[in-house]
Design a protein around this motif. Structure first.
Motif, PDB file in Angstrom:
ATOM      1  N   ALA A   3      28.918 -47.867-131.135  1.00  0.00           N
ATOM      2  CA  ALA A   3      28.196 -47.029-132.096  1.00  0.00           C
ATOM      3  C   ALA A   3      29.038 -46.661-133.313  1.00  0.00           C
ATOM      4  CB  ALA A   3      27.705 -45.760-131.405  1.00  0.00           C
ATOM      5  N   ASP A   4      30.338 -46.453-133.128  1.00  0.00           N
ATOM      6  CA  ASP A   4      31.167 -46.024-134.267  1.00  0.00           C
ATOM      7  C   ASP A   4      31.800 -47.184-135.030  1.00  0.00           C
ATOM      8  OD1 ASP A   4      33.151 -46.846-132.535  1.00  0.00           O
ATOM      9  OD2 ASP A   4      34.134 -44.889-132.382  1.00  0.00           O
ATOM     10  N   GLY A   5      31.534 -48.418-134.595  1.00  0.00           N
ATOM     11  CA  GLY A   5      32.052 -49.590-135.301  1.00  0.00           C
ATOM     12  C   GLY A   5      33.553 -49.766-135.194  1.00  0.00           C
ATOM     13  N   SER A   6      34.143 -49.226-134.147  1.00  0.00           N
ATOM     14  CA  SER A   6      35.599 -49.290-133.990  1.00  0.00           C
ATOM     15  C   SER A   6      36.096 -50.622-133.453  1.00  0.00           C
ATOM     16  CB  SER A   6      36.065 -48.175-133.038  1.00  0.00           C
ATOM     17  OG  SER A   6      35.550 -48.419-131.736  1.00  0.00           O
ATOM     18  N   GLY A   7      35.185 -51.450-132.973  1.00  0.00           N
ATOM     19  CA  GLY A   7      35.597 -52.720-132.393  1.00  0.00           C
ATOM     20  C   GLY A   7      35.797 -52.640-130.896  1.00  0.00           C
ATOM     21  N   SER A   8      35.527 -51.468-130.321  1.00  0.00           N
ATOM     22  CA  SER A   8      35.618 -51.312-128.875  1.00  0.00           C
ATOM     23  C   SER A   8      34.533 -50.338-128.416  1.00  0.00           C
ATOM     24  CB  SER A   8      37.002 -50.793-128.467  1.00  0.00           C
ATOM     25  OG  SER A   8      37.229 -49.516-129.017  1.00  0.00           O
ATOM     26  N   VAL A   9      34.236 -50.356-127.121  1.00  0.00           N
ATOM     27  CA  VAL A   9      33.216 -49.481-126.553  1.00  0.00           C
ATOM     28  C   VAL A   9      33.925 -48.468-125.660  1.00  0.00           C
ATOM     29  CG1 VAL A   9      31.149 -49.369-125.108  1.00  0.00           C
ATOM     30  CG2 VAL A   9      31.505 -51.331-126.624  1.00  0.00           C
ATOM     31  N   SER A  10      33.778 -47.192-125.990  1.00  0.00           N
ATOM     32  CA  SER A  10      34.402 -46.132-125.186  1.00  0.00           C
ATOM     33  C   SER A  10      33.470 -45.742-124.044  1.00  0.00           C
ATOM     34  CB  SER A  10      34.678 -44.907-126.062  1.00  0.00           C
ATOM     35  OG  SER A  10      33.454 -44.338-126.481  1.00  0.00           O
ATOM     36  N   ILE A  11      33.963 -44.910-123.135  1.00  0.00           N
ATOM     37  CA  ILE A  11      33.134 -44.429-122.017  1.00  0.00           C
ATOM     38  C   ILE A  11      31.912 -43.690-122.563  1.00  0.00           C
ATOM     39  CG2 ILE A  11      33.055 -42.799-120.079  1.00  0.00           C
ATOM     40  CD1 ILE A  11      35.982 -43.459-119.542  1.00  0.00           C
ATOM     41  N   LEU A  31      33.035 -49.386-116.890  1.00  0.00           N
ATOM     42  CA  LEU A  31      34.022 -49.449-117.957  1.00  0.00           C
ATOM     43  C   LEU A  31      35.410 -49.751-117.387  1.00  0.00           C
ATOM     44  CD1 LEU A  31      34.505 -49.089-121.030  1.00  0.00           C
ATOM     45  CD2 LEU A  31      35.268 -46.805-120.475  1.00  0.00           C
ATOM     46  N   SER A  32      35.748 -49.104-116.298  1.00  0.00           N
ATOM     47  CA  SER A  32      37.081 -49.350-115.728  1.00  0.00           C
ATOM     48  C   SER A  32      37.215 -50.796-115.248  1.00  0.00           C
ATOM     49  CB  SER A  32      37.394 -48.368-114.605  1.00  0.00           C
ATOM     50  OG  SER A  32      36.526 -48.567-113.526  1.00  0.00           O
ATOM     51  N   GLU A  33      36.102 -51.397-114.817  1.00  0.00           N
ATOM     52  CA  GLU A  33      36.127 -52.807-114.409  1.00  0.00           C
ATOM     53  C   GLU A  33      36.293 -53.726-115.616  1.00  0.00           C
ATOM     54  OE1 GLU A  33      36.252 -55.964-111.938  1.00  0.00           O
ATOM     55  OE2 GLU A  33      36.135 -53.892-111.274  1.00  0.00           O
ATOM     56  N   ARG A  36      40.328 -54.266-119.174  1.00  0.00           N
ATOM     57  CA  ARG A  36      41.454 -55.005-118.591  1.00  0.00           C
ATOM     58  C   ARG A  36      42.812 -54.419-118.952  1.00  0.00           C
ATOM     59  NH1 ARG A  36      39.318 -57.759-114.532  1.00  0.00           N
ATOM     60  NH2 ARG A  36      37.617 -59.074-115.210  1.00  0.00           N
ATOM     61  N   ASN A  37      42.948 -53.827-120.164  1.00  0.00           N
ATOM     62  CA  ASN A  37      44.258 -53.302-120.550  1.00  0.00           C
ATOM     63  C   ASN A  37      44.417 -51.818-120.244  1.00  0.00           C
ATOM     64  OD1 ASN A  37      42.794 -52.077-122.587  1.00  0.00           O
ATOM     65  ND2 ASN A  37      43.749 -53.223-124.256  1.00  0.00           N
ATOM     66  N   GLY A  38      43.384 -51.175-119.700  1.00  0.00           N
ATOM     67  CA  GLY A  38      43.479 -49.796-119.243  1.00  0.00           C
ATOM     68  C   GLY A  38      43.584 -48.747-120.334  1.00  0.00           C
ATOM     69  N   ASP A  39      43.096 -49.041-121.527  1.00  0.00           N
ATOM     70  CA  ASP A  39      43.220 -48.065-122.615  1.00  0.00           C
ATOM     71  C   ASP A  39      42.009 -47.150-122.754  1.00  0.00           C
ATOM     72  OD1 ASP A  39      41.346 -49.770-123.691  1.00  0.00           O
ATOM     73  OD2 ASP A  39      42.423 -50.134-125.565  1.00  0.00           O
TER      74      ASP A  39
END
Length: 160
Positions: A3-11, A31-33, A36-39
C-alpha cells in the motif's frame, strides 16, 4: 498489497489486504513464512523466489525489471575543449625541461616549487598519476593529473 509503495509488504499491509479474508488471522504466520531474510516484511524478490523456485537468475532479473525502474544511464563522458588541451600541453612542454616527452618526479617538483605542496605530497601525486609505473608522466598521465585538480571545467561550462 504494498500500500505504501515501499517495495515490500509489512505485516500491517498484509493484515489490511487480508482483512475480509478467512486468512486474516494467519497473516502473521504467512508473513513469517514468506519473509526469508527475517526483516519483518516481504520484498518482491522474496515473493518471486517463493512463487518461482525453479527460476534462474536471468528470469529473476526480468521479473524484477517489471517493478523496478531500470538503472540510470551512465553520465556522458566529459571531455576537455581544444583550448583546454592546448593549455595543458603547453604547461607540459614548459615543465618538460629536458624535452624527453615525459615528466620525471624531479621536473614536477621543480615546476611545483613555491606552491603550497611539499616534496612528499608532490611525490605522492606523481606516483598516483604514473599509471604505468615507468617513473615518468607522459602527456596522457599529466592531462589526467591536471584534470583531477579541478582547475579545468571538463564540461566546458566555464569556457568563454
Amino acid at each position: 498489497y504494498d500500500a505504501d509503495g515501499s517495495g515490500s509488504v509489512s505485516i500491517a499491509e498484509l493484515q489490511k489486504a487480508l482483512n475480509t479474508s478467512p486468512l486474516a488471522d494467519s497473516s502473521e504466520a504467512m508473513l513469517s513464512e514468506l519473509d526469508r531474510n527475517g526483516d519483518g516484511s516481504v520484498e518482491f524478490p522474496e515473493l518471486l523466489k517463493l512463487l518461482y523456485p525453479y527460476a534462474n537468475s536471468k528470469d529473476f532479473e526480468v521479473m524484477l525489471s517489471w517493478v523496478a525502474p531500470p538503472p540510470p544511464p551512465p553520465p556522458p563522458k566529459r571531455e576537455l575543449t581544444g583550448a583546454q588541451l592546448e593549455e595543458i600541453n603547453a604547461i607540459f612542454s614548459l615543465y618538460d625541461k629536458d624535452g624527453s616527452g615525459g615528466l620525471t618526479a624531479k621536473e614536477l617538483k621543480q615546476a611545483m616549487k613555491g606552491t603550497f605542496l611539499d616534496e612528499e605530497e608532490i611525490d605522492a601525486m606523481f606516483t598516483k598519476a604514473d599509471k604505468n609505473d615507468d617513473d615518468m608522466l607522459d602527456k596522457d598521465e599529466f592531462r589526467s593529473l591536471m584534470v583531477s585538480t579541478g582547475l579545468w571545467d571538463v564540461d566546458g561550462a566555464l569556457e568563454e
